[in-house]
Design a protein around this motif. Structure first.
Motif, mmCIF file in Angstrom:
data_model
loop_
_atom_site.group_PDB
_atom_site.id
_atom_site.type_symbol
_atom_site.label_atom_id
_atom_site.label_comp_id
_atom_site.label_asym_id
_atom_site.label_seq_id
_atom_site.Cartn_x
_atom_site.Cartn_y
_atom_site.Cartn_z
ATOM 1 N N PRO A 71 0.800 -1.218 0.000
ATOM 2 C CA PRO A 71 0.000 0.000 0.000
ATOM 3 C C PRO A 71 0.840 1.279 0.000
ATOM 4 O O PRO A 71 0.417 2.293 -0.548
ATOM 5 N N ALA A 72 2.027 1.219 0.572
ATOM 6 C CA ALA A 72 2.888 2.402 0.604
ATOM 7 C C ALA A 72 3.249 2.871 -0.800
ATOM 8 O O ALA A 72 3.510 4.048 -1.024
ATOM 9 N N GLU A 73 3.252 1.947 -1.756
ATOM 10 C CA GLU A 73 3.553 2.315 -3.140
ATOM 11 C C GLU A 73 2.329 2.859 -3.875
ATOM 12 O O GLU A 73 2.456 3.575 -4.866
ATOM 13 N N LEU A 74 1.131 2.517 -3.403
ATOM 14 C CA LEU A 74 -0.100 2.924 -4.073
ATOM 15 C C LEU A 74 -0.686 4.222 -3.539
ATOM 16 O O LEU A 74 -1.300 4.990 -4.281
ATOM 17 N N VAL A 75 -0.523 4.460 -2.247
ATOM 18 C CA VAL A 75 -1.161 5.618 -1.613
ATOM 19 C C VAL A 75 -0.714 6.948 -2.208
ATOM 20 O O VAL A 75 -1.545 7.846 -2.381
ATOM 21 N N PRO A 76 0.562 7.146 -2.574
ATOM 22 C CA PRO A 76 0.924 8.434 -3.181
ATOM 23 C C PRO A 76 0.092 8.758 -4.424
ATOM 24 O O PRO A 76 -0.267 9.912 -4.648
ATOM 25 N N GLY A 77 -0.247 7.756 -5.221
ATOM 26 C CA GLY A 77 -1.093 7.985 -6.386
ATOM 27 C C GLY A 77 -2.503 8.379 -6.003
ATOM 28 O O GLY A 77 -3.148 9.186 -6.681
ATOM 29 N N VAL A 78 -3.002 7.816 -4.896
ATOM 30 C CA VAL A 78 -4.335 8.176 -4.399
ATOM 31 C C VAL A 78 -4.354 9.630 -3.944
ATOM 32 O O VAL A 78 -5.323 10.358 -4.165
ATOM 33 N N LEU A 79 -3.263 10.071 -3.339
ATOM 34 C CA LEU A 79 -3.209 11.423 -2.778
ATOM 35 C C LEU A 79 -2.790 12.481 -3.789
ATOM 36 O O LEU A 79 -2.994 13.669 -3.557
ATOM 37 N N ALA A 80 -2.208 12.073 -4.912
ATOM 38 C CA ALA A 80 -1.731 13.033 -5.911
ATOM 39 C C ALA A 80 -2.910 13.677 -6.627
ATOM 40 O O ALA A 80 -3.904 13.034 -6.918
ATOM 41 N N VAL A 97 -6.281 -2.910 -8.301
ATOM 42 C CA VAL A 97 -5.605 -4.011 -7.614
ATOM 43 C C VAL A 97 -6.491 -5.256 -7.592
ATOM 44 O O VAL A 97 -6.069 -6.351 -7.958
ATOM 45 N N TRP A 98 -7.735 -5.096 -7.167
ATOM 46 C CA TRP A 98 -8.613 -6.251 -6.992
ATOM 47 C C TRP A 98 -9.059 -6.860 -8.324
ATOM 48 O O TRP A 98 -9.389 -8.035 -8.381
ATOM 49 N N GLN A 130 -2.339 -0.203 7.290
ATOM 50 C CA GLN A 130 -1.561 -0.159 6.056
ATOM 51 C C GLN A 130 -2.214 0.645 4.946
ATOM 52 O O GLN A 130 -1.528 1.112 4.036
ATOM 53 N N VAL A 131 -3.544 0.794 4.990
ATOM 54 C CA VAL A 131 -4.231 1.499 3.912
ATOM 55 C C VAL A 131 -4.848 2.799 4.418
ATOM 56 O O VAL A 131 -4.411 3.896 4.057
#
Length: 199
Positions: A71-80, A97-98, A130-131
Motif C-alpha cells: 500500500p505504501a507504493e499505491l497511496v501516493p497515487g491516491v493522494l496526488a 488491484v482487486w 496499512q491502507v
C-alpha cells in the motif's frame, strides 16, 4: 549425545515458524503493539532472522495476510492531484488491484475473514494500519474524527469488495471501474473530508 538448546537455527522451517508466530501476534496484539522482538520470541528465533527473512515489520505483516501489493507504493497515487478527488482515486486504485491477477489473494482473504475471527482481525489491522491510516494521515483532518472517517471509508470499500468479488451482485460485479469510481467515489470523499454531523 547432549541435546542442543537455545534458539532455532536458520532452516527451511524457520520462515514458516516466523510467519505462524507473526500471524498469532498480529491477530492478538494488533499491528502497532506487535514487535519484531515479540514475534521472534514466539517463533524461537533471533530478531535478526526475522529481519533477514522479511525485512521490516510492514513487510512481515503483508506476508502474514498474503497481500502481494505494498500500500505504501499505491497511496501516493491516491493522494496526488488534490484533496477533493481522493475518494474517486481511492476507488480506482482499489479496483485496479482487486481486478488484477493479484486480487485473487485479497478475495480469498475476504472470504476467510467472513467466517474466521482470527483472519477478520488480521484483515482489519491491514485495512486500518496499512491502507486507511496512510490516506487519512495526509488529509489534515481533525484527529478526533480520523477513526470514524476511516471506519466509514472501510464500510464502503469492504461493501464494494463483498458485492463485486464475493456475492457478485449485478450490475456492480461487471460495472466498469469508471462507473464505480464516479458513483462510489463521492460518498467516500464525503466520509473523508465532508461534514460528519447531521446538520
Amino acid at each position: 549425545m547432549a541435546r542442543r538448546t537455545g534458539r532455532r537455527p536458520g532452516n527451511p522451517d524457520t520462515r514458516e515458524a516466523i510467519l505462524a508466530a507473526a500471524r498469532a501476534t498480529f491477530a492478538e496484539r494488533g499491528f502497532d503493539a506487535a514487535s519484531i522482538r515479540a514475534i521472534a520470541a514466539a517463533a524461537g528465533v533471533d530478531p535478526a532472522l526475522v529481519h533477514h527473512y522479511f525485512g521490516t515489520k510492514e513487510e512481515l505483516f503483508r506476508a502474514t495476510v498474503s497481500i502481494p501489493v505494498d500500500p505504501a507504493e499505491l497511496v501516493p497515487g491516491v493522494l496526488a492531484g488534490g484533496r477533493d478527488e481522493v475518494g474517486e482515486r481511492l476507488v480506482r486504485t482499489f479496483l485496479a488491484v482487486w481486478d488484477s491477477p493479484v486480487g485473487t489473494a485479497a478475495v480469498a482473504l475476504l472470504r476467510s475473514a467472513v467466517s474466521n475471527q482470527w483472519t477478520a482481525r488480521l484483515l482489519r489491522e491491514f485495512l486500518v494500519t496499512q491502507v486507511l491510516r496512510r490516506v487519512v494521515d495526509q488529509l489534515d483532518l481533525d484527529p478526533a474524527e480520523v477513526p470514524l472517517r476511516g471506519a466509514l471509508v472501510a464500510t464502503q470499500i469492504a461493501g464494494l469488495a463483498m458485492m463485486r468479488y464475493v456475492i457478485r451482485l449485478e450490475p456492480v460485479a461487471t460495472a466498469s471501474p469508471d462507473t464505480l469510481a464516479a458513483t462510489i467515489g463521492p460518498t467516500i470523499q464525503r466520509y473523508l473530508t465532508g461534514p460528519l454531523d447531521a446538520g
